[in-house]
Design a protein around this motif. Structure first.
Motif, PDB file in Angstrom:
ATOM      1  N   SER A  40      -1.635 -15.545   7.527  1.00 29.09           N
ATOM      2  CA  SER A  40      -2.313 -14.031   8.252  1.00 29.09           C
ATOM      3  C   SER A  40      -3.478 -14.156   7.122  1.00 29.09           C
ATOM      4  O   SER A  40      -3.534 -14.265   6.223  1.00 29.09           O
ATOM      5  CB  SER A  40      -1.613 -13.125   8.108  1.00 29.09           C
ATOM      6  OG  SER A  40      -2.194 -11.848   8.394  1.00 29.09           O
ATOM      7  N   PRO A  41      -4.805 -13.862   7.962  1.00 28.03           N
ATOM      8  CA  PRO A  41      -5.856 -13.454   7.057  1.00 28.03           C
ATOM      9  C   PRO A  41      -5.761 -12.190   6.144  1.00 28.03           C
ATOM     10  O   PRO A  41      -6.188 -12.177   5.071  1.00 28.03           O
ATOM     11  CB  PRO A  41      -6.926 -12.952   8.200  1.00 28.03           C
ATOM     12  CG  PRO A  41      -6.548 -13.046   9.513  1.00 28.03           C
ATOM     13  CD  PRO A  41      -4.842 -13.700   9.249  1.00 28.03           C
ATOM     14  N   TRP A  42      -4.720 -11.496   6.279  1.00 30.51           N
ATOM     15  CA  TRP A  42      -4.416 -10.330   5.419  1.00 30.51           C
ATOM     16  C   TRP A  42      -3.935 -10.638   4.304  1.00 30.51           C
ATOM     17  O   TRP A  42      -4.036 -10.033   3.127  1.00 30.51           O
ATOM     18  CB  TRP A  42      -3.477  -9.464   6.192  1.00 30.51           C
ATOM     19  CG  TRP A  42      -4.216  -8.533   7.371  1.00 30.51           C
ATOM     20  CD1 TRP A  42      -3.790  -8.792   8.586  1.00 30.51           C
ATOM     21  CD2 TRP A  42      -5.173  -7.738   7.465  1.00 30.51           C
ATOM     22  NE1 TRP A  42      -4.598  -8.390   9.525  1.00 30.51           N
ATOM     23  CE2 TRP A  42      -5.475  -7.498   8.693  1.00 30.51           C
ATOM     24  CE3 TRP A  42      -5.862  -7.221   6.489  1.00 30.51           C
ATOM     25  CZ2 TRP A  42      -6.448  -6.446   9.068  1.00 30.51           C
ATOM     26  CZ3 TRP A  42      -6.976  -6.333   6.656  1.00 30.51           C
ATOM     27  CH2 TRP A  42      -7.301  -5.867   7.871  1.00 30.51           C
ATOM     28  N   LEU A  43      -3.195 -11.954   4.109  1.00 28.12           N
ATOM     29  CA  LEU A  43      -2.797 -12.655   3.143  1.00 28.12           C
ATOM     30  C   LEU A  43      -3.854 -12.510   2.000  1.00 28.12           C
ATOM     31  O   LEU A  43      -3.725 -12.459   0.800  1.00 28.12           O
ATOM     32  CB  LEU A  43      -2.186 -13.800   3.154  1.00 28.12           C
ATOM     33  CG  LEU A  43      -1.775 -14.661   1.812  1.00 28.12           C
ATOM     34  CD1 LEU A  43      -0.528 -13.947   1.368  1.00 28.12           C
ATOM     35  CD2 LEU A  43      -1.423 -16.048   2.272  1.00 28.12           C
ATOM     36  N   VAL A  44      -4.990 -13.121   2.613  1.00 28.97           N
ATOM     37  CA  VAL A  44      -6.144 -13.153   1.425  1.00 28.97           C
ATOM     38  C   VAL A  44      -6.806 -11.788   1.008  1.00 28.97           C
ATOM     39  O   VAL A  44      -6.783 -11.414  -0.130  1.00 28.97           O
ATOM     40  CB  VAL A  44      -7.444 -13.679   2.292  1.00 28.97           C
ATOM     41  CG1 VAL A  44      -8.491 -14.106   1.208  1.00 28.97           C
ATOM     42  CG2 VAL A  44      -6.991 -15.231   2.722  1.00 28.97           C
ATOM     43  N   ILE A  45      -6.819 -10.704   2.049  1.00 31.48           N
ATOM     44  CA  ILE A  45      -7.545  -9.575   1.711  1.00 31.48           C
ATOM     45  C   ILE A  45      -6.332  -8.643   0.972  1.00 31.48           C
ATOM     46  O   ILE A  45      -6.633  -8.005  -0.179  1.00 31.48           O
ATOM     47  CB  ILE A  45      -7.913  -8.776   2.910  1.00 31.48           C
ATOM     48  CG1 ILE A  45      -8.943  -9.778   3.793  1.00 31.48           C
ATOM     49  CG2 ILE A  45      -8.587  -7.457   2.777  1.00 31.48           C
ATOM     50  CD1 ILE A  45      -8.755  -9.549   4.936  1.00 31.48           C
ATOM     51  N   ALA A  55      -4.909  -6.324  -4.369  1.00 29.48           N
ATOM     52  CA  ALA A  55      -3.839  -5.940  -5.191  1.00 29.48           C
ATOM     53  C   ALA A  55      -3.965  -6.675  -6.610  1.00 29.48           C
ATOM     54  O   ALA A  55      -3.820  -6.031  -7.539  1.00 29.48           O
ATOM     55  CB  ALA A  55      -2.487  -6.231  -4.584  1.00 29.48           C
ATOM     56  N   VAL A  56      -4.333  -7.944  -6.666  1.00 26.46           N
ATOM     57  CA  VAL A  56      -4.410  -8.847  -7.788  1.00 26.46           C
ATOM     58  C   VAL A  56      -5.604  -8.230  -8.632  1.00 26.46           C
ATOM     59  O   VAL A  56      -5.546  -7.985  -9.784  1.00 26.46           O
ATOM     60  CB  VAL A  56      -4.561 -10.251  -7.439  1.00 26.46           C
ATOM     61  CG1 VAL A  56      -4.998 -10.835  -8.804  1.00 26.46           C
ATOM     62  CG2 VAL A  56      -3.338 -10.648  -7.121  1.00 26.46           C
ATOM     63  N   PRO A  58      -9.440   2.906  -6.311  1.00 31.47           N
ATOM     64  CA  PRO A  58      -9.685   2.981  -4.985  1.00 31.47           C
ATOM     65  C   PRO A  58      -9.300   1.335  -4.608  1.00 31.47           C
ATOM     66  O   PRO A  58      -8.935   1.176  -3.107  1.00 31.47           O
ATOM     67  CB  PRO A  58     -11.400   2.903  -4.868  1.00 31.47           C
ATOM     68  CG  PRO A  58     -11.615   3.622  -6.369  1.00 31.47           C
ATOM     69  CD  PRO A  58     -10.513   3.262  -7.308  1.00 31.47           C
ATOM     70  N   VAL A  59      -9.443   0.231  -5.160  1.00 28.48           N
ATOM     71  CA  VAL A  59      -8.934  -0.929  -4.848  1.00 28.48           C
ATOM     72  C   VAL A  59      -7.776  -0.860  -4.456  1.00 28.48           C
ATOM     73  O   VAL A  59      -7.046  -1.664  -3.540  1.00 28.48           O
ATOM     74  CB  VAL A  59      -9.351  -2.057  -5.985  1.00 28.48           C
ATOM     75  CG1 VAL A  59      -8.921  -3.345  -5.541  1.00 28.48           C
ATOM     76  CG2 VAL A  59     -10.933  -1.952  -6.324  1.00 28.48           C
ATOM     77  N   TRP A  60      -7.030  -0.391  -5.241  1.00 28.72           N
ATOM     78  CA  TRP A  60      -5.225  -0.313  -5.070  1.00 28.72           C
ATOM     79  C   TRP A  60      -5.072   0.515  -3.970  1.00 28.72           C
ATOM     80  O   TRP A  60      -4.257   0.066  -3.078  1.00 28.72           O
ATOM     81  CB  TRP A  60      -4.613   0.375  -6.399  1.00 28.72           C
ATOM     82  CG  TRP A  60      -3.268   0.348  -6.347  1.00 28.72           C
ATOM     83  CD1 TRP A  60      -2.276   1.460  -6.112  1.00 28.72           C
ATOM     84  CD2 TRP A  60      -2.225  -0.703  -6.424  1.00 28.72           C
ATOM     85  NE1 TRP A  60      -1.171   1.084  -6.405  1.00 28.72           N
ATOM     86  CE2 TRP A  60      -1.001  -0.167  -6.476  1.00 28.72           C
ATOM     87  CE3 TRP A  60      -2.318  -1.873  -6.724  1.00 28.72           C
ATOM     88  CZ2 TRP A  60       0.109  -0.939  -6.473  1.00 28.72           C
ATOM     89  CZ3 TRP A  60      -1.361  -2.979  -6.711  1.00 28.72           C
ATOM     90  CH2 TRP A  60      -0.089  -2.397  -6.615  1.00 28.72           C
ATOM     91  N   THR A  61      -5.794   1.504  -3.457  1.00 32.42           N
ATOM     92  CA  THR A  61      -5.632   2.445  -2.337  1.00 32.42           C
ATOM     93  C   THR A  61      -5.980   1.359  -1.093  1.00 32.42           C
ATOM     94  O   THR A  61      -5.015   1.512  -0.233  1.00 32.42           O
ATOM     95  CB  THR A  61      -6.682   3.482  -2.429  1.00 32.42           C
ATOM     96  OG1 THR A  61      -6.381   4.114  -3.748  1.00 32.42           O
ATOM     97  CG2 THR A  61      -6.545   4.390  -1.220  1.00 32.42           C
ATOM     98  N   PHE A  62      -7.027   0.581  -1.308  1.00 32.76           N
ATOM     99  CA  PHE A  62      -7.221  -0.245  -0.146  1.00 32.76           C
ATOM    100  C   PHE A  62      -6.125  -1.249  -0.024  1.00 32.76           C
ATOM    101  O   PHE A  62      -5.607  -1.550   1.137  1.00 32.76           O
ATOM    102  CB  PHE A  62      -8.571  -0.807  -0.641  1.00 32.76           C
ATOM    103  CG  PHE A  62      -9.070  -2.034   0.514  1.00 32.76           C
ATOM    104  CD1 PHE A  62      -9.259  -1.540   1.697  1.00 32.76           C
ATOM    105  CD2 PHE A  62      -8.879  -3.483   0.250  1.00 32.76           C
ATOM    106  CE1 PHE A  62      -9.950  -2.549   2.380  1.00 32.76           C
ATOM    107  CE2 PHE A  62      -9.535  -4.433   1.150  1.00 32.76           C
ATOM    108  CZ  PHE A  62     -10.047  -3.825   2.232  1.00 32.76           C
ATOM    109  N   ALA A  63      -5.759  -1.808  -1.143  1.00 31.73           N
ATOM    110  CA  ALA A  63      -4.493  -2.724  -0.887  1.00 31.73           C
ATOM    111  C   ALA A  63      -3.244  -2.277  -0.200  1.00 31.73           C
ATOM    112  O   ALA A  63      -2.701  -2.972   0.370  1.00 31.73           O
ATOM    113  CB  ALA A  63      -4.457  -3.358  -2.366  1.00 31.73           C
ATOM    114  N   ILE A  81      -3.987   0.434   2.846  1.00 27.76           N
ATOM    115  CA  ILE A  81      -4.929   0.246   4.176  1.00 27.76           C
ATOM    116  C   ILE A  81      -4.450  -1.381   4.494  1.00 27.76           C
ATOM    117  O   ILE A  81      -3.959  -1.318   5.616  1.00 27.76           O
ATOM    118  CB  ILE A  81      -6.497   0.387   3.903  1.00 27.76           C
ATOM    119  CG1 ILE A  81      -6.767   1.809   3.506  1.00 27.76           C
ATOM    120  CG2 ILE A  81      -7.172  -0.125   5.030  1.00 27.76           C
ATOM    121  CD1 ILE A  81      -8.091   2.065   3.436  1.00 27.76           C
ATOM    122  N   THR A  82      -4.737  -2.072   3.627  1.00 25.93           N
ATOM    123  CA  THR A  82      -4.212  -3.484   4.059  1.00 25.93           C
ATOM    124  C   THR A  82      -2.898  -3.797   4.547  1.00 25.93           C
ATOM    125  O   THR A  82      -2.531  -4.375   5.199  1.00 25.93           O
ATOM    126  CB  THR A  82      -4.981  -4.709   3.145  1.00 25.93           C
ATOM    127  OG1 THR A  82      -4.565  -4.471   2.197  1.00 25.93           O
ATOM    128  CG2 THR A  82      -6.612  -4.393   3.393  1.00 25.93           C
TER     129      THR A  82
END
Lengths: 317, 538
Positions: free
Chosen positions: A147-152, A157-158, A216-221, A224-225
């Motif tokens: 899934s493209p979500w694997l990338v995002i 998260a990393v 915020p990056v963690w929040t996004f990971a 959201i995603t």
């Protein structure tokens, strides 16, 4: 190049990167050993020390490049080609790569020379652990992971993990330095590693900046995603799966850290302790949960059951 | 009179006490410290749910755990540890947190509204007392230097206010500047958005539902309660909200990897559906795949599992067909070794049942391993079943799982000599049961798909909430509110310019900002590119 060649390249690159990281660590250790005898007040450090510092950073950059080749090789060795974070080994490689990358990018901006030996040591040991305990040969992913979500999802998260790790190092040093200042407020030592680490104020600020980037990056990971993908793959955007629970716990703890920094009585030491608790939950979630909670849908440790093989359930007739 | 006065005053005192107590409680609840403690509590309270199996997440694991821990189970049950995230104590924590949040943001919104329209506060008397300050000498007149400072600060997007000190005679004055007003807006947006997310989440768990059904390929499903194998409705869910769609699974494709490291794994599962959105609507087609759900109105349909359904026919002792059709067997491992039960309660003279396993690619190893499945694909399928006869426990009205055989009142069929009897059949084969009980034939192998159907209202509300929260978070973390003051005074024919700054966030580097402001002012002064400075230069 064939898939097998790519995989061999990746394994060799991991080995070479390990050696170069080790050399970088040596350079930094020799640098700090030389600095130990020089009082902090002496502003100009000897040329030898400056050279060693630069050598260490350059070696780290070189190792980081080779580290990237290792990741690239993993991705290219898979059929079909994919992003190199399909299992624990690859995820650990990618995570430590981003720790180094973030450290190098921020090196000048935050003058991180004091962090060098710790970061390089950390990345080197993480890499070793990954090779010794987590290694698994390249294999196709389970269906749900295509899934493209694997990338995002995973990239964010990393990256957040990398930022939190660096922030945690700053917080840990803050606690050490703070303790020393409390114990001997009047006669501060003038030599040694802790004497050269920046002031507690600077450490606190660097730590905050890194966390403020990571959060915020963690929040996004995670919020959201993660739910978007979970909805597509598992039909429900929040399942209270152990991995999700711990990601949420990490999020809450770091939210508490950000609040603590602006709350009287919690600034400084307590905030740093909360940051370290956050880091502990993060790494526990990253590694521990895969071994402790076998029911997790995120369990990609070892031979994970394919998501598609349905769990037996008790339907009533 | 004195008495009543005394009573009144006592009454007032206790009233005051209550009001004060309430106010005190409210202040405590909405304090940052409480919020912090509640946050940490929330994190702690979430932990047990990841360690103890949860009813809503994995009911099978939960019942297994409960069977294994008979003494702990009642205690845990009372504490709600099998459904932590619905438990009153977990709810108490997050509800208190939400109250604390609301109690915090409402007054802050008021403060922010006033601050937005306020002018920057006048400069402190002594800027060198500020933690970050810098001083330099200038050739400009004090007033010109202040004007320059105002311009530089405006260029840097500060809100600027100028003033003069009343009692000074040498033209001393100050400029006050402030920027970063949006930080607090971001902060407020973030906290408000959390409420939005909660509302969206609550909508999903109150009004939504989630159900699962196993459909044999070739069969269909229509969306009403009776068709589901399992169904978890939200607490306020009403049946009439279910959308009246229907679908048939016309085919199922799967690709088995026969070589490489993942040999034995399957991928590219595609379930071919024809569906109608409501009775009488146009028939449409959809290829249902993992990660690619089908959405019909507000309902989403997912392919989450697959397996085999052997077609088995049981003829009873009279030669009549007592059971015939595909029976769903549940896979027990990645090789699709599957377990299943076939019940024929109508068989005469006695009820019949089969219990056993299906091996899609049959293999046999003598040393204690016995039969196994070598591969998930059905290359050489074999069913191996034991036979039971007698009372299957189906007649006492208690509902029974179709995957479990109640053997308490039934008897296992053995060979005439009393030894073990097993049916081992390949497709097309038929076997006779001992004692003239009948025959069993394995007619073929079909497939089934497990379909998950869910309706989650409020999903977009929650998603919008999180996205807004992220936006607010970015604003509240990266916008750096700060105040800068500039003071000038005249000493010995030179103008002393003092610049002081105050970081209003936590983590800003004001010293660097002051350096840049001073550098910019010096550059302007040196270049003389501003007319105001030109005129006033001596």
């Amino acid at each position: 190049m064939t898939d097998a060649q790519w995989e061999a390249l990746s394994n060799q690159a991991v080995a070479v990167a390990g050696v170069v990281y080790f050399l970088a660590l040596l350079a930094h250790l020799v640098e700090w050993e030389a600095l130990r005898r020089i009082p902090v007040e002496e502003s100009s450090s000897p040329r030898k020390v400056a050279l060693l510092e630069r050598l260490g950073v350059m070696l780290t950059a070189l190792a980081c490049g080779i580290h990237f080749v290792a990741l690239l090789g993993r991705g290219m060795a898979a059929d079909p080609n994919r992003v190199p974070w399909g299992n624990m080994y690859e995820f650990t490689l990618a995570g430590s790569f981003f720790v180094t990358l973030l450290y190098l990018v921020l090196y000048r901006r935050f003058s991180l020379s004091w962090m060098a030996p710790i970061v390089v040591g950390f990345v080197l040991s993480t890499m070793m652990l990954a090779v010794v305990w987590l290694y698994s040969p390249v294999a196709p992913l389970t269906e749900a992971l295509y899934s493209p979500w694997l990338v995002i999802h995973v990239v964010s998260a990393v990256i957040a993990t990398g930022a939190f790790t660096l922030g945690g190092i700053a917080s840990a040093l803050y606690l050490l330095k703070d303790r020393r200042e409390r114990r001997k407020p009047e006669d501060q030592p003038h030599t040694g590693y802790l004497a050269r680490v920046p002031s507690t104020t600077t450490l606190d600020r660097v730590s905050y900046r890194l966390h403020a980037f990571g959060f915020p990056v963690w929040t996004f990971a995670v919020l959201i995603t993660g739910p978007i993908w979970a909805h597509e793959a598992w039909s429900s955007y929040w399942n209270w799966d152990p991995k999700e629970v711990w990601a949420f716990i990490t999020w809450v703890v770091y939210a508490a850290y950000l609040h603590a920094r602006t709350t009287a009585g919690w600034r400084g030491r307590n905030a740093a302790i909360i940051a370290l608790i956050g880091l502990a939950t993060l790494w526990f979630n990253f590694i521990g949960i895969n071994f402790f909670a076998d029911s997790s849908q995120h369990s990609y440790a070892g031979d994970a059951p394919d998501v598609i093989t349905t769990e037996p359930y008790s339907a009533r007739a | 009179m004195t008495q009543s006065e005394g009573a009144r005053s006592r009454g007032r005192a206790s009233e005051l006490g209550v009001v004060e107590l309430l106010r005190w409680t409210w202040r405590q609840l909405t304090s940052m410290r409480t919020a912090l403690v509640l946050l940490l509590l929330l994190a702690l309270a979430a932990v047990p749910g990841s360690v103890i199996p949860q009813e809503d997440v994995d009911s099978l694991a939960t019942s297994r755990w409960q069977d294994a821990h008979p003494t702990l189970t009642p205690v845990y049950e009372r504490l709600g540890l099998f459904s932590v995230y619905d438990s009153p104590w977990f709810a108490a924590i997050y509800l208190l947190l939400m109250i604390s949040l609301v109690g915090c943001i409402i007054p802050r919104t008021g403060v922010y509204w006033r601050a937005l329209r306020a002018r920057p506060p006048r400069a402190p008397r002594n800027l060198t007392r500020l933690p970050d300050h810098t001083t330099y000498e200038s050739d400009l007149e004090p007033q010109a230097a202040l004007e320059l400072a105002g311009r530089v600060l405006k260029e840097r997007r500060y809100r600027v206010e100028a003033g003069a000190d009343a009692q000074s005679s040498d033209g001393a004055g100050w400029v006050a500047a402030e920027r970063g007003y949006l930080r607090e807006a971001g902060n407020l947006l973030f906290h408000l958005s959390i409420l939005v997310v909660l509302v969206g989440f609550a909508m999903g768990s109150l009004f939504g539902y989630k159900g699962g059904v196993i459909v044999v390929v070739g069969n269909g499903f229509s969306n009403n309660l009776t068709q589901y194998d399992e169904f978890v409705p939200g607490s306020l869910f009403r049946e009439e909200w279910m959308e009246p769609f229907a679908f048939d699974i016309t085919g199922f494709d799967i690709e088995w990897l026969t070589s490489g490291r993942a040999a034995g794994q399957a991928r590219k599962f595609v379930s071919h559906l024809t569906f109608t959105e409501y009775p009488g609507a146009k028939e449409q087609e959809y290829d249902l795949r993992v990660n690619h759900p089908l959405s019909i109105g507000g309902t989403d349909i997912f392919l989450i599992g697959h397996g085999y359904a052997p077609v088995i026919t049981i003829r009873d002792g009279n030669g009549d067909v007592a059971y015939s059709g595909p029976t769903v067997f549940l896979p027990t491992d990645a090789t699709f070794r599957s377990f299943g039960v076939v019940k024929a309660p109508d068989a005469q003279p006695e009820q019949l049942a089969l219990e056993g396993e299906l091996y899609p690619t049959f293999g046999f190893e003598a040393d204690g391993i016995g039969p196994y499945s070598a591969f998930g694909d059905a290359l050489d399928p074999v069913i191996s079943m034991t036979v039971w006869t007698g009372d299957l426990g189906l007649d006492d009205g208690v509902s029974q799982s179709v995957y479990v055989l109640d053997t308490s009142a039934a008897e296992q069929v053995t060979k005439e000599d009393g030894s073990m009897f097993r049916l081992d059949l390949r497709p097309g084969e038929e076997a006779e049961l001992p004692d003239g009980l009948g025959t069993v034939s394995f007619d073929g192998l079909e497939r089934w798909n497990k379909i998950q159907i869910s309706r989650t209202p409020g999903m977009l509300v929650a998603l919008t909430g999180v996205c807004l929260a992220l936006l607010g978070l970015i604003g509240s973390l990266y916008i750096r509110p700060r105040r800068v003051w500039v003071r000038t005074r005249r000493t010995a024919g030179r103008t002393i310019v003092e610049v002081g700054g105050l970081d209003r966030s936590s983590g800003g580097d004001v010293a660097a900002e002051l350096d840049e402001i001073v550098r910019s002012m010096n550059e302007h002064e040196r270049d003389g590119d501003d007319e105001g400075a030109e005129v006033s230069r001596q």
